[in-house]
Enzyme design. Structure first.
Site, mmCIF file in Angstrom:
data_model
loop_
_atom_site.group_PDB
_atom_site.id
_atom_site.type_symbol
_atom_site.label_atom_id
_atom_site.label_comp_id
_atom_site.label_asym_id
_atom_site.label_seq_id
_atom_site.Cartn_x
_atom_site.Cartn_y
_atom_site.Cartn_z
ATOM 1 N N PRO A 26 0.857 -1.193 0.065
ATOM 2 C CA PRO A 26 0.043 0.013 -0.074
ATOM 3 C C PRO A 26 0.776 1.261 -0.149
ATOM 4 C CG PRO A 26 -0.962 -1.685 1.510
ATOM 5 C CD PRO A 26 0.391 -2.160 1.176
ATOM 6 N N CYS A 27 0.209 2.244 -0.916
ATOM 7 C CA CYS A 27 0.961 3.479 -0.942
ATOM 8 C C CYS A 27 0.365 4.431 -0.116
ATOM 9 C CB CYS A 27 1.209 3.954 -2.208
ATOM 10 S SG CYS A 27 -0.489 4.375 -2.961
ATOM 11 N N ASN A 28 -0.614 4.311 0.529
ATOM 12 C CA ASN A 28 -1.545 5.096 1.379
ATOM 13 C C ASN A 28 -0.634 6.553 2.010
ATOM 14 O OD1 ASN A 28 -2.711 2.951 0.536
ATOM 15 N ND2 ASN A 28 -4.494 3.345 1.943
ATOM 16 N N LEU B 195 2.350 7.063 1.727
ATOM 17 C CA LEU B 195 3.537 7.515 0.899
ATOM 18 C C LEU B 195 3.361 8.469 -0.207
ATOM 19 C CD1 LEU B 195 5.082 4.014 0.393
ATOM 20 C CD2 LEU B 195 5.717 5.568 2.335
#
EC number: 2.1.1.37
Length: 598
Positions: free
Chosen positions: A557-559, A561
């Site tokens: 997950p990139c949430n 970042l």
DNA sequence: AATAAGATGAAGGAGGGG
DNA sequence: CCCCTCCTTCATCTTATT
């Protein structure tokens, strides 16, 4: 062949991965076999001719290319066609191939397998849709493009640059850029490569050869040299063990093309740290522009492999800046065919009629998980309606700003709109309607798509596995989402023997399961829901059962970042993005278990 | 209750000028 | 080297609507 469906013709009636009729002027999607397909009604073209039409090239282009190379030489015709395509859509910020294509031809970039029996022996597997040639490309006089470009190319080559570099620079800066600007750009690119520690092997440019050029160039040269020194210092700094130095900068390659693009001079070798070498192969992905220090940390965990920074704008019409850490070989990569158009007008020809002169966008920004509201598009319409044409500077700036921010396209007079889900599917390289149906809401489609891989980009990296695993692979897919990795491998013609997919969202699991069934996969699909529940025992069990994993893929997950996150951009320790550590945990477990068993 | 719509910046890079 | 401007970004939270 990449777009050939596994389905039998017989059960192709009630379901088709084909694009709709109104989609005929876009690039072809994956197509199931269409019995009795003829190249074009009433025409008596050869199957040789049809093959190229089926690849998505226009009729005129194919005729021209065959005339030029003769009907016997399939490879030469393909190269010519690819050159036409690249030159024909040549505008700023867009990848291209050099005119002197012979330079790249000996690289053998196109894998022979792409021309294997699938296409030549089974001509029924052609898509009827691609018989309609591209209206944008059709109207273009390629020779005119070539001569205009040739001048600058040859000047740059005379200056000591390679044809590949020159062509790439023209793509970056546009055909309008001066020769000096282009030279400047190439030099900057060279330096970025050097800073990467993976320098290209072209000889240094003789600046004196520019002869009589202006001071600005020498000034730029001086500035560039300064930057070079700075980059060197930075590189040395990075090399030092960064204990608690999370702000150590990870240099991002410029341009963001990773180890190189299809049909261009690429970096073909790199040295991996001992601990990084498989089995298994692994592939990790996340946003390139994460907070400072994040990629240093990720790299340290993933066996000190340097990330490969790639912007998918070189693979499709939308930007997608991502970094990939993997231990795959990088020599003899080849792209997924057909190669998607990279310009907005080529992907969505209908928008061309309404595109204002003052909107200079040729590619889209990153496809995200949310779209613009109807209220915004209406505000834009009213703003444009209330002023003349062209609108005053201030209105232009407002409209353009919103268009860029929300990726709006022109769909009518004064009318902009966000992309439809199926259009995003196409841009990302998925079959049309991949995320449609099965009770998924429109908003959820946007969310799932926005979180996905760009298939062509990933497939380019995966392509090297085709020769390594001719009998198919066992895949461990973490954070699978809607199955970008699976689709990429399948489209490459790599058989999926076993897929263990871990994905938290039930909606996404259903999408992957649905795709798996629709494409008549012969292997096993095992869907799990939580990476955190995947422990050593379970892994050992799976590995015993399937004889180990060949590839471990994951984009965690990139949430926490991404820059889009206004609230919880907490970095790698954030609530969701910290799942990266589970990717590492699982990968390391697989590595240990396989080392123990083999 | 589920879905859609609307409002909500900052980080960090690139590049120019002094 | 600083300072400035411009640009981009796999999103979250609250409220409205169905």
């Amino acid at each position: 062949m990449v777009w050939v469906s596994d389905k039998d013709d017989s059960d192709n009636d009630n379901f088709s991965w084909d694009t709709d009729e109104d989609d005929k002027d876009r690039f072809p999607g994956p197509s199931a076999g269409i019995p009795g397909f003829a190249c074009e009604a009433g025409s008596s073209q050869s199957s040789f001719f049809c093959n190229f039409i089926a690849m998505g090239f226009s009729k005129d282009m194919v005729e021209k290319a065959i005339k030029q190379n003769g009907e016997g030489n399939q490879e030469a015709v393909l190269e010519t066609l690819l050159t036409y395509s690249a030159i024909g859509s040549s505008t700023p910020e867009h990848e291209d191939v050099p005119n002197d294509f012979s330079a790249a031809s000996d690289e053998d970039s196109v894998d022979d397998d792409l021309w294997s029996s699938d296409y030549s022996s089974d001509e029924c597997n052609l898509s009827i849709l691609v018989t309609v040639s591209d209206p944008v490309l059709e109207g273009l006089d390629f020779t005119e493009f070539a001569t205009e470009k040739d001048k600058k190319l040859s000047t740059l080559v005379d200056m000591g640059f390679s044809p590949e570099e020159a062509a790439a620079a023209i793509d970056r800066c546009g055909l309008d850029a001066s020769v000096l600007e282009l030279a400047d750009s190439i030099q900057a690119a060279q330096m970025a490569e050097e800073a990467d520690g993976t320098g290209w092997s072209y000889p240094k440019v003789q600046y004196e050869a520019v002869g009589g050029s202006c001071n600005s160039f020498t000034r730029k040269k001086r500035r560039l040299l300064e930057e070079k020194r700075k980059l060197k210092r930075r590189k040395e700094y990075v090399k030092k063990p960064a204990l608690g130095m999370d702000d150590a900068p990870m240099p991002i390659s410029k341009p963001m093309i990773g180890f190189g693009l299809p049909y261009q001079k690429c970096i073909t070798s790199r040295s991996l740290p001992e601990a990084a070498i498989g089995p298994p192969y692994f592939y990790y992905e996340n946003v390139a522009l994460a907070p400072k220090g994040v990629w240093d940390t990720i790299s340290r965990f993933l066996y000190d492999i340097e990330p490969e920074f790639v912007d998918s704008k070189y693979f499709c019409a939308a930007a997608r800046k991502r970094a990939y850490i993997h231990n795959l070989p990088i020599e003899n990569r080849f792209p997924l065919l057909p190669i998607p158009p990279k310009m907005i007008h080529d992907v969505f020809p209908m928008t061309k009629d309404w595109w204002p002169k003052w909107d200079h966008r040729t590619q889209l920004n990153c496809l995200q998980t949310c779209i613009a509201s109807a209220k915004l598009t209406e505000r834009i319409r009213m703003a444009l309606k209330s002023c003349g044409d062209p609108p005053p500077e201030r209105v232009q700036q407002y409209v353009l700003g919103e268009c860029r921010k929300w990726n709006l396209v022109w769909v009518g007079h004064h009318k902009v709109a966000p992309l439809e889900p199926d259009e995003i599917e196409m841009l990302l390289g998925f079959p049309k309607n991949h995320t449609r149906g099965g009770g998924i809401s429109r908003t959820e489609r946007y969310r799932s798509l926005g979180n996905s891989f760009q298939v062509n980009t990933v497939a380019y990296h995966f392509s090297v596995l085709k020769k390594v695993f001719p009998n198919g692979i066992n895949l461990l897919s973490l954070f699978s989402g809607i199955g970008g990795a699976e689709v990429a491998l399948h489209n490459l013609g790599i058989r999926l023997r076993t897929v263990v997919s871990v994905e938290k969202s039930e909606i996404n699991r259903n999408i992957l399961r649905s795709w798996w069934e629709q494409t008549n996969q012969s292997g096993n699909l095992i869907e799990l829901d939580d990476v955190q529940k995947l422990n050593g025992d379970k892994l050992e069990q799976l590995i015993q059962r399937f004889g180990g994993f060949d590839l471990v893929v994951g984009g965690s997950p990139c949430n926490n970042l991404t820059g889009s996150n206004r609230h919880t951009r907490d970095g790698l320790e954030g609530e969701h993005s910290s799942l990266f550590y589970d990717y590492f945990r699982i990968l390391d477990l697989v590595k240990c278990i396989m080392a123990k068993n083999l």
